[in-house]
Motif scaffolding. Structure first.
Motif, PDB file in Angstrom:
ATOM      1  N   LYS A  72     -24.386  26.102  39.616  1.00  0.00           N
ATOM      2  CA  LYS A  72     -24.752  25.336  38.408  1.00  0.00           C
ATOM      3  C   LYS A  72     -23.537  24.659  37.770  1.00  0.00           C
ATOM      4  O   LYS A  72     -23.680  23.740  36.973  1.00  0.00           O
ATOM      5  N   SER A  73     -22.306  25.126  38.146  1.00  0.00           N
ATOM      6  CA  SER A  73     -21.109  24.501  37.557  1.00  0.00           C
ATOM      7  C   SER A  73     -20.607  23.315  38.385  1.00  0.00           C
ATOM      8  O   SER A  73     -19.666  22.637  37.999  1.00  0.00           O
ATOM      9  N   VAL A  74     -21.241  23.070  39.545  1.00  0.00           N
ATOM     10  CA  VAL A  74     -20.782  21.984  40.436  1.00  0.00           C
ATOM     11  C   VAL A  74     -21.206  20.630  39.868  1.00  0.00           C
ATOM     12  O   VAL A  74     -22.383  20.410  39.587  1.00  0.00           O
ATOM     13  N   LYS A  75     -20.218  19.753  39.687  1.00  0.00           N
ATOM     14  CA  LYS A  75     -20.495  18.406  39.158  1.00  0.00           C
ATOM     15  C   LYS A  75     -20.777  17.423  40.289  1.00  0.00           C
ATOM     16  O   LYS A  75     -21.567  16.492  40.150  1.00  0.00           O
ATOM     17  N   GLU A  76     -20.044  17.606  41.395  1.00  0.00           N
ATOM     18  CA  GLU A  76     -20.134  16.612  42.464  1.00  0.00           C
ATOM     19  C   GLU A  76     -19.570  17.201  43.753  1.00  0.00           C
ATOM     20  O   GLU A  76     -18.685  18.059  43.718  1.00  0.00           O
ATOM     21  N   VAL A  77     -20.096  16.731  44.893  1.00  0.00           N
ATOM     22  CA  VAL A  77     -19.530  17.104  46.192  1.00  0.00           C
ATOM     23  C   VAL A  77     -19.098  15.801  46.871  1.00  0.00           C
ATOM     24  O   VAL A  77     -19.901  14.897  47.057  1.00  0.00           O
ATOM     25  N   ARG A  78     -17.793  15.706  47.200  1.00  0.00           N
ATOM     26  CA  ARG A  78     -17.269  14.462  47.786  1.00  0.00           C
ATOM     27  C   ARG A  78     -16.939  14.666  49.257  1.00  0.00           C
ATOM     28  O   ARG A  78     -16.358  15.675  49.629  1.00  0.00           O
ATOM     29  N   VAL A  79     -17.262  13.674  50.070  1.00  0.00           N
ATOM     30  CA  VAL A  79     -16.914  13.727  51.497  1.00  0.00           C
ATOM     31  C   VAL A  79     -15.678  12.870  51.720  1.00  0.00           C
ATOM     32  O   VAL A  79     -15.570  11.773  51.191  1.00  0.00           O
ATOM     33  N   GLY A  80     -14.729  13.380  52.522  1.00  0.00           N
ATOM     34  CA  GLY A  80     -13.511  12.618  52.826  1.00  0.00           C
ATOM     35  C   GLY A  80     -12.387  12.966  51.877  1.00  0.00           C
ATOM     36  O   GLY A  80     -12.511  13.828  51.014  1.00  0.00           O
ATOM     37  N   LYS A  81     -11.261  12.270  52.058  1.00  0.00           N
ATOM     38  CA  LYS A  81     -10.074  12.533  51.239  1.00  0.00           C
ATOM     39  C   LYS A  81     -10.204  11.770  49.932  1.00  0.00           C
ATOM     40  O   LYS A  81      -9.668  10.676  49.775  1.00  0.00           O
ATOM     41  N   LYS A  82     -10.931  12.361  48.973  1.00  0.00           N
ATOM     42  CA  LYS A  82     -11.268  11.621  47.753  1.00  0.00           C
ATOM     43  C   LYS A  82     -10.694  12.268  46.489  1.00  0.00           C
ATOM     44  O   LYS A  82     -11.170  12.011  45.412  1.00  0.00           O
ATOM     45  N   THR A  83      -9.721  13.178  46.651  1.00  0.00           N
ATOM     46  CA  THR A  83      -9.070  13.743  45.457  1.00  0.00           C
ATOM     47  C   THR A  83      -7.563  13.543  45.609  1.00  0.00           C
ATOM     48  O   THR A  83      -7.074  13.375  46.741  1.00  0.00           O
ATOM     49  N   PRO A  84      -6.798  13.585  44.503  1.00  0.00           N
ATOM     50  CA  PRO A  84      -5.340  13.374  44.613  1.00  0.00           C
ATOM     51  C   PRO A  84      -4.686  14.352  45.588  1.00  0.00           C
ATOM     52  O   PRO A  84      -3.780  13.970  46.323  1.00  0.00           O
ATOM     53  N   ILE A  85      -5.167  15.621  45.632  1.00  0.00           N
ATOM     54  CA  ILE A  85      -4.542  16.613  46.530  1.00  0.00           C
ATOM     55  C   ILE A  85      -4.749  16.204  47.988  1.00  0.00           C
ATOM     56  O   ILE A  85      -3.816  16.199  48.791  1.00  0.00           O
ATOM     57  N   LEU A  86      -5.983  15.834  48.360  1.00  0.00           N
ATOM     58  CA  LEU A  86      -6.255  15.472  49.755  1.00  0.00           C
ATOM     59  C   LEU A  86      -5.621  14.126  50.130  1.00  0.00           C
ATOM     60  O   LEU A  86      -5.384  13.864  51.304  1.00  0.00           O
ATOM     61  N   ARG A  87      -5.363  13.287  49.110  1.00  0.00           N
ATOM     62  CA  ARG A  87      -4.756  11.979  49.409  1.00  0.00           C
ATOM     63  C   ARG A  87      -3.244  12.057  49.481  1.00  0.00           C
ATOM     64  O   ARG A  87      -2.599  11.103  49.895  1.00  0.00           O
ATOM     65  N   SER A  88      -2.667  13.206  49.071  1.00  0.00           N
ATOM     66  CA  SER A  88      -1.204  13.296  48.997  1.00  0.00           C
ATOM     67  C   SER A  88      -0.600  13.107  50.383  1.00  0.00           C
ATOM     68  O   SER A  88      -1.162  13.510  51.397  1.00  0.00           O
ATOM     69  N   ASN A  89       0.590  12.499  50.397  1.00  0.00           N
ATOM     70  CA  ASN A  89       1.207  12.094  51.667  1.00  0.00           C
ATOM     71  C   ASN A  89       1.438  13.245  52.622  1.00  0.00           C
ATOM     72  O   ASN A  89       1.334  13.091  53.833  1.00  0.00           O
ATOM     73  N   GLY A  90       1.771  14.418  52.071  1.00  0.00           N
ATOM     74  CA  GLY A  90       2.066  15.557  52.944  1.00  0.00           C
ATOM     75  C   GLY A  90       0.896  15.952  53.827  1.00  0.00           C
ATOM     76  O   GLY A  90       1.077  16.566  54.876  1.00  0.00           O
TER      77      GLY A  90
END
Length: 1002
Positions: A72-90
């Motif tokens: 019930k606390s989930v706002k959204e589920v994103r597929v792919g690199k769609k957050t700053p952490i997953l987009r980070s260069n490392g």
């Protein structure tokens, strides 16, 4: 990094084809990598609680109550690199995009970033989570309980109709035929095998099957998981699309404009198989699959199925579909004597056909279709055929290129035959000496033009001598008939030409080419030159700008080298990029080159005429055909192509020794100017059967979209003898955005029944150009120094002073556009979307977060204002605060652009027009300044560059303003649709927002 992903990689070879299967998979749990903000990854076992209220992971340093997320606390589920952490260069390069997903949860919008072993595992978790989230506080029933679904009821009703004896069972053979009828393209052997497999598993062997088994087989075989995942993404109840869901899918994902509820009813009525669905306005998985496979959802823009380009430009401003010599059905020199090849070429919209006339044994001229002496066809038969079929596929002018190899008496017979057979269709009016350009295709509709030699004006005799052409001697050389006399002292060969034939030539008088300077000074607009492939290739490489300039006024025809004894084809793009209108192709020879030609002329209603890019038509413009980078004034565009899956792929034709299974991969190729030519391939899918899943994203930069062609080629990696499976070629301008099926074709260009590729197309930095929906201007976001386009010095003082006044407005135009672009990308990234997303998607995403909160929405859009502010009430979490700030920046930069564009545009056009005023005096000013040789060439190039840059930048600004207005309209529209808008009565009409700027004259 080549990776193999297919649905057989699911644990226990399970195929996920329903929400229930996803939830069962989550209840069992699996290993996923958890990504931390320090870019480290940890393997953890994730599982859905038995009560389906939370997701837990272990081992964890937190106590078990903290190592979980409540659904019930989930706002959204994103597929792919769609957050700053997953987009980070490392991390970005360590795993493919389709193996990552994120769960945004809690009042502070935290993200749990996860990486799975394959795209299928991601799909199962994402679909299951979205299903559970959409039910909110209502606990869903356990999978498999409750009422039969819309789909099960429909399949059962189909079974009942086939159960003629009403015994509750039908023969396996009838069940197989039934499934095959519902899914054309599926192999009988595949269906039989599935029945045997499930009969064995349920311990019910026999020659008959019951309804429940029939339903199970149908669902296993006929559910395409990738389409089911898509349905779940847009469906509000996860079993079917309601009318509002469908409308949202069509507008947001497929880029369709002006979709109404009536249109959605029409789609449901046409494609939904179940009676209940049609009555209630529901599109379930089978109807949705049918719709996505239909012509209504084709990758080819329906606007281009009819003539949609301006047909009132001079003939020299179009590419013209052209055939070389005879068009026999088989090979050029070893084919059979058959003139039906002419019908085939005309049926494909070919508008230029070459006829080589030889002396015939019966005293009348003949046309050869192969080197054997018996393969000649009477000229009158060919003309009769042309008369019948000339305008079957296209009403626009047909050009007959006559190459004369027969004696004067037989030429007279040929002329009589043409006049008698073609009659009123023949265009015989003399050219207008007062005009500067050829008439347009529109003015010449239904007419046949003769291209050939003409007697000199002073010649009064019934025949005379003209220079001969190199073209058309190949068959004679092979027949040993070449009897041309070489004049003493070298020089061009001469030919006796009859007055009767000469008088048929009007607008396409063949003249020998000397050089570009002579043509500029002395060639008249109705005279045209033919170039051999070798000669044209040399000009294209050594002086492409002069060839482009020459082709603005004059028609040019390029014919294949006589060395091509196998009737192979040259690459038409090598000559199209220099503006050559008629590139003569051997229609009988399939392969890449013919695919490019056929694909290219599919646009504009397949009428055989395609308008050339504006940069090649304008009197003053800078265009380098061999440019290795973007062109001045033409915005580079990005094509984001996701190759998802293939359906019913056949075996390569020549691989007889192979078994039934292919191991396919897909090559996507861009053909165009050298800067655009590129090729990317997907991974190979091993032992996939006929329906491989690729799930791979490819990206191309397109610098001259109007000349680019996209070609899909499906190849077999495990081939014996032949690797080619299928292909499809489409002009870039004809691509439709969204989820589309590509109708695959054979090597010869024939449709392969039911063989398709399922792809997703997104284009960013688009300028529009007749698309169903223009995507936003947002492209790739780079932390780069802003580059400003500037004018170049010509060396002529008076002109340079005028162009210098454009420096400031050029900077302002770039700043206005790029500020909006950067603000758009920031806003889209914070919403967890790609640059290809549109504004409506962004607003709907923010609204979805708010509606999944326990508290009432704390953010509203004030739609009473033209530039709607997003207003927050009370405390809001950090992520939402960042989204609001990014939105505010985007609105402010858009406002500045909309309000300043007209003034800056006016300044640019003013300078451009002042520059054009110097154009007619250019040569006088050059002489005055004493410019000559290389300096003169440089001055002319700089002048053309400056005019092109000013027009191009003004054009870009005009389109940027239109995009910004369109975004405002989308914000109003989405705000009303999703419930976060207030005071919505003032929603502006798109027509009122799209205030057109004055068109820029060519």
């Amino acid at each position: 990094k080549k990776k193999t992903v297919s649905f057989s990689t699911m644990p226990n070879d399970r195929k996920i084809n329903s929400t229930a299967a996803c939830i069962s998979f989550m209840l069992e749990g699996c290993e996923l990598k958890k990504v931390r903000s320090n870019s480290r990854m940890y393997s953890r076992f994730f599982v859905l609680d038995a009560d389906m209220r939370s997701v837990r992971w272990e081992p964890s340093k937190k106590d078990s109550e903290k190592a979980k997320i409540e659904i019930k606390s989930v706002k959204e589920v994103r597929v792919g690199k769609k957050t700053p952490i997953l987009r980070s260069n490392g991390l970005s390069d360590q795993f493919p995009d389709e193996c990552a997903f994120s769960i945004i949860y809690g009042d502070n919008y935290e993200s749990l970033d996860l990486v799975a072993s394959s795209a299928d595992v991601v799909s199962a978790w994402v679909m299951g989570l979205r299903y559970l989230v959409s039910y909110g506080k209502h606990s869903p029933e356990a999978p498999g309980t409750g009422h039969p679904s819309l789909r099960t009821s429909w399949i059962s009703s189909v079974f009942d109709l086939a159960d003629l004896e009403k015994s509750g069972r039908i023969p396996v053979s009838r069940a197989v035929q039934l499934i095959k009828a519902l899914n054309p393209g599926m192999k009988t052997s595949t269906i039989e095998l599935k029945f045997k497999e499930l009969q064995k598993a349920s311990e019910r062997p026999g020659a008959e099957v019951a309804c429940d088994l029939f339903v199970e087989v149908y669902c296993e075989l006929c559910t395409r998981p990738e389409i089911f995942f898509l349905l779940v993404q847009f469906s509000s109840n996860k079993e079917y699309l309601g009318l509002k869901d469908l409308l949202m899918f069509l507008e947001v994902e497929q880029g369709m404009e002006g979709v109404t509820e009536e249109k959605c009813w029409e789609i449901v009525g046409k494609y939904e198989p179940s009676k209940e669905g049609r009555e209630k306005g529901y599109l379930a998985i089978d109807g949705f699959t049918r719709y996505l496979l239909s012509a209504d959802c084709s990758i080819f823009d329906p606007q281009h199925r009819t003539v949609c380009q301006d047909m009132a430009q001079p003939l020299s401003h179009y590419y013209i579909s052209s055939a070389h010599s005879a068009c026999p059905l088989e090979d050029g020199f070893w084919g059979r004597s058959d003139i039906s090849g002419y019908i085939g070429a005309l049926g494909l919209g070919c508008r230029s056909i070459e006829l080589v006339l030889w002396d015939g044994p019966e005293g009348e001229p003949v046309v050869y279709t192969s080197p054997s002496a018996a393969s000649c066809v009477p000229f009158r038969s060919v003309v009769g055929l042309i008369d019948q079929h000339a305008f079957a596929a296209s009403a626009y002018p047909l050009i007959l290129c006559l190459v004369v190899r027969c004696s004067a008496p037989q030429q007279r017979l040929a002329a009589q035959c043409l006049r008698k057979t073609l009659g009123e269709k023949l265009y015989l009016e003399p050219p207008n000496p007062a005009a500067s350009y050829l008439p347009s295709p529109e003015q010449l509709k239904g007419r046949i033009l003769i291209k050939g030699k003409k007697l000199p004006p002073g010649c009064e005799d019934s025949e005379g001598e003209v220079s001969d052409e190199e073209e058309g001697w190949e068959p004679a050389r092979r027949l040993g008939q070449e009897e041309r006399e070489v004049p003493e002292g070298g020089g061009p060969r001469r030919l006796r030409l009859s007055r009767d034939l000469s008088e048929l030539v009007s607008l396409c008088q063949a003249v020998p080419f000397q050089d570009f300077e002579s043509s500029r000074r002395g060639q008249r607009y109705w005279e045209m030159c033919s170039f051999s492939e070798v000669e044209a290739g040399r000009f294209a490489n050594e002086c492409p700008a002069e060839l482009v300039s020459y082709n603005k006024r004059f028609l040019s025809r390029v014919y294949p080298s006589p060395m091509r004894i196998d009737a192979s084809n040259m690459n038409p793009q090598d000559f199209w990029k220099c503006g050559c209108q008629m590139v003569a192709m051997n229609y009988q020879t399939p392969g890449l080159m013919m695919d490019l030609n056929a694909g290219w002329f599919r646009q504009n209603g397949a009428c055989g005429y395609v308008l050339r890019p504006a940069i090649m038509r304008e009197e003053v413009s800078y265009f380098s055909a061999n440019a290795k980078d973007s062109l001045p004034g033409v915005p580079a565009q990005l094509l984001h192509l996701k190759v998802i899956s293939g359906q019913n792929l056949p075996k390569p034709k020549g691989s007889g020794a192979k078994g039934e299974v292919v191991e396919p991969y897909v090559c996507a190729e861009i053909h165009g100017i050298p800067a655009d030519c590129a090729e990317h391939r997907t991974k190979t899918v091993l032992q996939s059967g006929d329906n491989p899943v690729f799930d791979e994203s490819l990206e191309f930069q397109i610098n001259l979209p109007e000349l680019a062609v996209l070609r899909f080629v499906v190849l077999d990696d495990d081939y014996i003898g032949d690797e080619f499976i299928a292909q499809y070629t489409i002009p870039f301008e004809c691509l439709q955005p969204g989820y589309r099926h590509v109708p695959l074709q054979s090597l010869a260009g024939e449709p392969l029944p039911h063989a398709t590729l399922f792809v997703h197309v997104a284009i960013t930095d688009r300028r529009g150009g007749g698309k169903g929906h223009r995507r936003g201007l947002a492209g790739r976001r780079g932390r780069r120094v802003r580059e400003y386009t500037s004018t170049k010095a010509t060396g002529i003082k008076a002109i340079d002073e005028v162009f210098r006044t454009a420096t400031q407005p050029l900077r302002e135009a770039t700043d206005l556009r790029e500020n909006v672009q950067n603000a758009l990308v920031s806003f889209k990234e914070l919403c967890g979307l790609t640059p290809a997303a549109n504004m409506k998607q962004c607003i709907l995403t923010v609204a979805a977060w708010l509606l999944h909160s326990d508290s009432a929405p704390s953010v509203t859009l004030n739609l009473a204002e033209r530039y709607p502010p997003m207003e927050a009430r009370g405390p809001i979490p950090d992520l939402l605060r960042k989204v609001l700030t990014a939105y505010e920046t985007m609105i402010q930069t858009s406002r500045t652009l909309i309000e300043s564009a007209d003034a800056v545009y006016g300044k640019l056009i003013q300078v451009q027009q002042a520059g054009m005023d110097f154009h007619k005096e250019l040569h006088r000013l050059e002489a005055q300044e004493g410019l000559g040789g290389r300096k003169l060439q440089k001055a002319l190039e700089s002048f053309a560059w400056n005019i092109t840059v000013l027009k191009g930048q003004a054009d870009l600004l005009k389109h940027a303003k239109a995009e910004a207005l369109d975004n405002l309209w989308q914000i109003h529209n989405a705000g009303q649709a999703c419930g976060i808008g207030r005071n919505g009565a003032a929603s502006p009409e798109p027509s009122r927002l799209h205030v057109p700027l004055e068109p820029i004259p060519e």
